[in-house]
Write a protein that holds these residues in place. Sequence first.
Motif: not given
Length: 397
Positions: A108, A115, A117, A119, A152, A154-157, A159
Motif C-alpha cells: 500500500s 485494510t 475483511k 468473510t 474495510n 466494502k473495498n479491502p486490500d 480478504k
Amino acid sequence: MKTIYLLKTCEINLKGENKSTFERKLFANIRKQLDGIKVRISGRKGRFFLAPDDNIDEKTRNKIEKTLSSVFGLTGFSIAKMVEKNMEEISKTVLEVASKQFNDGVTSPENVPLTFKITARRSDKSFKYSSYELSCILGGLVLDNFKTLKVNLKNPDFKINVEIRDKAVVYSSVYKSPGGLPSGISGKAILLLSGGIDSPVAGYMMAKRGCAIEALHFETYPYTSEQSKEKVIELAKKIRTYLPKMKLYFVPFTELQVYIKQNCKQEEITLFSRAVMMKIAHLLAEKIKANSIVTGEALSQVASQTAENIRFTGSHTTYPLFRPLIGMDKQEIITKAKEIGTYEISVLPYPDCCSVFAPPHPVLKPVFEKISASFNAIEMDALIEDAFAKIETLTIT
C-alpha cells in the motif's frame, strides 16, 4: 493442515439437469491437462476442491497452478488450507494467511494502513458459531495480532474467507482462470489456422465456448519457408495450453494454388483459394467427426472478407461455420492476441500462403451465381482429393 485448491465455476452453475455432464467434462479436462499429476477432485453445488498428493514438490505445485489458470470452465481458483473444525486450528490458519498477505502479497502507499475483511460461511449448521459470529471473532483476532491493519468491509486490500463444511477451509487470493465452458462439451471444431493474428484468437474464443479444437494449415513450400511452418506450430502450442489435447494438420497446397493462379482471373485468386480451403476443411471434418469449422474472418477487414465474398467461400461447406471475430476491429483482435500470448508469434515476418499468392486488386463484391460458375469451370476435384490424401498430422504436446 492440508493445502488444497478451491475451484470456482460460473457459467456451468447456470445449467439445468445436465450440469453434472459439464462438471464431469471439466474434471476430466483438468486431469488430462495436469499430464499425469494425480489429484482428487471433490465437492458439489459449484464448490469443488482439488487435492494433490501431500508430498508434491514446488515444480509440481507450479504445474498445477499454471494448469488451473488456463482451463476453460473455471473462472478462478484459490490456494486454500483445510483444517479440522475447531477454533484453535481455524484461528491459527487465519493468522498464517493474514501474515502472508500482510508481509508478502499486499502493498500500500506509504503511511496508509492496509485494510482487510473476514468473510465466514457456515454450511454445517451444527458448528458452534454462526457465520456472523465467526467473522467477528476472527476479525478481532487479526486486529489483535496486526496492530496497523484496519477493517474495510466494502473495498479491502485483501480478504480472508473461511468456510465451515465437513472440514474448515481458509483461503484468500483468487487467481483468474479463463471461464467459458469445458473443452469438448460443444463437440469438435476444425480451425483454419494461418500464421496471422486473427485465426489463433478465433480458435481460442471458440475453445472457450466448449469446442475441442483441431487446427488445419495450408502450406505452399517452397513459396513459404520452414520458419513459416514452425511459426504455425508455435501458435498451435499456445492454443494447446488451454486444451487437454490438440492436433495440427498440414495440407500441401502449392500445386492447388499454382493451378488456381494459372486458370482463373487474377482478381479471383484469393477467393478461389479460400473456397478450396473450405472444401478441404469440410472433408477433414467428415473424416475426424468434427461438427463445425472456425475461421478468423472479420467483416470487411480485408478484401476477401466482404459480405459477398464470405457468402461465396462459406457456401463450400454444409457444416456450421463459426466466425467469432466477425464484429471486431483489428485493435480489439490485437488486444486479445496479446492477452492470450499469440501476438508476438503472429507478427514474426514469415508469410503464409494467402499473402504469397494475393493479387494486387482482388474482387470485392462478386455476383454469387457468376463467381460460383467461374469457380466450377476450373475443375479441381482431383487436385483437392490428392492434397487431402497427403495431409500430415502433428500431435501438439
